[in-house]
Write a protein that holds these residues in place. Sequence first.
Motif, PDB file in Angstrom:
ATOM      1  N   ARG A  61       0.836  -1.210   0.000  1.00  6.74           N
ATOM      2  CA  ARG A  61       0.000   0.000   0.000  1.00  6.74           C
ATOM      3  C   ARG A  61       0.868   1.257   0.000  1.00  6.74           C
ATOM      4  NH1 ARG A  61      -2.909  -3.130   3.788  1.00  6.74           N
ATOM      5  NH2 ARG A  61      -4.947  -3.750   2.994  1.00  6.74           N
ATOM      6  N   LEU A  65       1.180   4.198  -2.818  1.00 10.74           N
ATOM      7  CA  LEU A  65       1.007   5.608  -2.468  1.00 10.74           C
ATOM      8  C   LEU A  65       2.220   6.433  -2.888  1.00 10.74           C
ATOM      9  CD1 LEU A  65      -0.492   7.920  -1.052  1.00 10.74           C
ATOM     10  CD2 LEU A  65       0.578   7.157   1.087  1.00 10.74           C
ATOM     11  N   TYR A  68       2.342   6.997  -6.646  1.00 12.40           N
ATOM     12  CA  TYR A  68       1.381   8.007  -7.079  1.00 12.40           C
ATOM     13  C   TYR A  68       1.843   9.403  -6.678  1.00 12.40           C
ATOM     14  CZ  TYR A  68      -2.165   5.006  -9.068  1.00 12.40           C
ATOM     15  OH  TYR A  68      -2.838   4.151  -9.895  1.00 12.40           O
ATOM     16  N   GLN A  69       2.383   9.547  -5.476  1.00  9.83           N
ATOM     17  CA  GLN A  69       2.884  10.843  -5.026  1.00  9.83           C
ATOM     18  C   GLN A  69       4.031  11.318  -5.911  1.00  9.83           C
ATOM     19  OE1 GLN A  69       3.655   9.819  -0.906  1.00  9.83           O
ATOM     20  NE2 GLN A  69       1.901  11.028  -0.227  1.00  9.83           N
TER      21      GLN A  69
END
Length: 75
Positions: A61, A65, A68-69
Amino acid sequence: MSRPVKHSLTLSGHRTSVSLEDEFWRAFRAIAARQGQTINALAARIDRDRGLEMGLASAIRLFVLKDYQQRLGED
């Protein structure tokens, strides 16, 4: 967000199960495809890098994240 769904992965020749929400599975598969890797190979890399204090599902996860950041230009 959906409930976690369990999928089997093979990490360094060993089978294991990981429970992630469908949204994370889709994102994880997309990242693996973009990097030209299988999800098993990417999961094995994450598993090697995660350390003992974090579970594999949490590490995946956080990997999603962070990806994507980074793509959005965030730190």
